[in-house]
Design an enzyme around this catalytic site. Structure first.
Site, mmCIF file in Angstrom:
data_model
loop_
_atom_site.group_PDB
_atom_site.id
_atom_site.type_symbol
_atom_site.label_atom_id
_atom_site.label_comp_id
_atom_site.label_asym_id
_atom_site.label_seq_id
_atom_site.Cartn_x
_atom_site.Cartn_y
_atom_site.Cartn_z
ATOM 1 N N ASP A 214 0.902 -1.147 0.000
ATOM 2 C CA ASP A 214 0.000 0.000 0.000
ATOM 3 C C ASP A 214 0.939 1.194 0.000
ATOM 4 O OD1 ASP A 214 -1.383 2.277 0.712
ATOM 5 O OD2 ASP A 214 -2.795 1.229 2.007
ATOM 6 N N ALA A 216 0.692 4.475 -0.461
ATOM 7 C CA ALA A 216 0.174 5.851 -0.330
ATOM 8 C C ALA A 216 1.293 6.855 -0.009
ATOM 9 C CB ALA A 216 -0.907 5.896 0.743
#
Ligand code: F0G
Length: 457
Positions: A214, A216
């Site tokens: 992930d 981000a």
């Protein structure tokens, strides 16, 4: 020179509307004591999130004008694909409108009921999307990651022994992938080391399980590796980021963070089979495969933003300016999660409001008081967000940490804004015993923090 300056000039400004304390007391009451329900124009300094709140550069705005709005095969898509692939290195690049859309599409395509998804700490929307398929999201950050007082360079690391045990116990057929969040947002914006990623990769390879990131806040994670991990001091953030992604089989990303986007996301994958399934679903809900719910101008801005974020001068300023807020608060005695994260400073809500028991939501109460006192909006990541109640007994189960996050939008606020925040929180800390606890008036079943309402107790 010791002073680290903002590596940009300000060309466009957005006025902030001042409010009085009396006004704010009425506004937060009307909002059901939920900062998410406030009108943004009533917030002086908005530290609710660093997501989609960044300031775009002159280059990005120029890119907006270059956006190709063709339905299929737009030039902007190919620019986006090239930029993402140049860093992530995976075969398939699939745009989505934001991170949770990527998560939903991925989970719907490859996760089934009874599966287990191990990770360091899943973000709340990731957890919700995993659980929505009937699978289990299992957090296994290293024990150091759960101790708010411990200084450790890579508190976002996954516990490799736990991961191995989990896969052995559950069986590899029920683990469709392992997901590592860089940096670990829910665990305090703490980075994951390259050594830990390598260790995770080795376990995943042994069990033939794909490793996904992930991503981000991948650039902030890369810069922490440069600062803290032996052997990386002379590498560029881009080289480090590429090395991180090379250990993975794919990634989901909210491009509202480390791509300077106001909207946008991506799924990046090596698996042809998964990409095919996801693209089919993408057309049903997001749009054609070359725009995935975004306008051409968004794709253009993201393609430029994801390059800009790896600028070393920017990352140096970013990490230093977040630490500036944290260090000043720590000097004033405010209990913080240590060390200071990349995108945010996390206040230890339980300790700040040690006169409030968990069922009075100390972190949430602090976020309400902070708005009322100085007009700063912050986000609780704790008892309201993650607390669960046993249906039969009504007993609460509280998360390990009850934090209040001061998330710092990228390239938006100046040092004097941050001085104001520090002064306000320091004052509030001196009057902390006056902060009142809360109880739910309405608690929605899923992601309660967004829309719940409260009353003071
Ligand atoms: N993963 C991480 C690590 C996140 O921090 C977020 C969002 C998401 C996924 C979901 O992305 O919002 O684009 O759908 N975090 C925001 C925050 C909301 O405030 O931390 P999204």
């Amino acid at each position: 020179m010791r002073t680290i300056i903002e590596p940009f000039r300000i060309k466009v400004v957005e006025p902030i509307r001042m409010t009085s304390r009396e006004e704010r007391a009425a506004l937060i009451r009307q909002a059901g004591y939920n900062p998410f329900r406030l009108k943004a124009e009533h917030v002086l300094i908005d530290l609710l999130t660093d997501s989609g709140t960044g300031a775009m550069s002159t280059h990005q705005w120029a890119g907006v004008m270059e956006g190709d709005e063709s339905y299929a095969g737009a030039r902007s898509f190919f620019r986006f694909e090239e930029a993402v692939r140049g860093i992530f290195g995976h075969t398939h690049v699939i745009p989505t409108h934001q991170g949770r859309a990527s998560e939903r599409l991925l989970c719907r395509a490859v996760v089934k009921a009874g599966d287990v998804i191990p990770g360091n700490t899943h973000f709340d929307t990731t957890r919700a999307n995993i659980e929505d398929t009937g699978a289990e999201a299992r957090d296994m950050v290293i024990p150091e990651g759960l101790d708010p007082d411990l200084d450790h360079p890579f508190k976002g690391n996954i516990d490799l022994a736990d991961l191995e045990r989990c896969i052995a116990e559950v069986g590899r057929e029920r683990v469709p992938f392992v997901l590592i969040t860089v940096t670990n947002n829910s665990g305090g914006g703490q980075p994951v080391s390259m050594a830990n990623l390598r260790g995770t990769r080795a376990i995943c390879e042994r069990f033939h399980i794909p490793l996904l990131l992930d991503a981000a806040r991948f650039a902030e994670n890369a810069f922490f590796i440069k600062l803290r991990e032996p052997g990386y001091a002379d590498k560029s953030p881009r080289e480090i980021a590429c090395e991180m992604f090379a250990l993975s089989d794919g990634a989901v990303m909210s491009m509202k963070k480390d791509a300077f986007g106001n909207i946008g996301g991506v799924i990046s994958l090596n698996s042809d089979e998964w990409a095919e399934k996801i693209r089919t679903a993408l057309i049903l809900t997001e749009g054609f495969i070359t725009y995935g719910g975004l306008a051409g101008r968004d794709l253009e801005a993201l393609a430029i933003g994801i390059e800009e974020i790896l600028d070393e001068e920017y990352l140096k300023y970013r990490i230093a300016s977040t630490a500036y807020v944290g260090n000043h608060l720590a000097q004033a005695g405010v209990p913080l999660l240590k060390p200071i994260g990349g995108h945010a400073v996390y206040i230890n809500g339980r300790r700040f409001c040690d006169h409030l028991t968990d069922d009075k939501f100390p972190g949430w109460a602090l976020s309400v008081a902070l708005y009322e006192h100085v007009g700063v909006r912050a986000c609780e990541i704790g008892n309201v967000m993650f607390g669960t109640q046993d249906r039969a007994t009504g007993a609460w189960n509280w998360p390990a940490l009850d934090l209040v996050r001061l998330a710092i939008p990228r390239r938006v606020y100046t040092q004097s804004h941050m001085d104001y925040v520090v002064e306000g929180i320091t004052e509030l800390y001196q009057h902390r015993r006056e902060i009142r606890g809360l109880r739910f008036v309405h608690r929605p079943a899923v992601l309660p923090h967004f829309t719940a309402t409260f009353e003071l107790v």
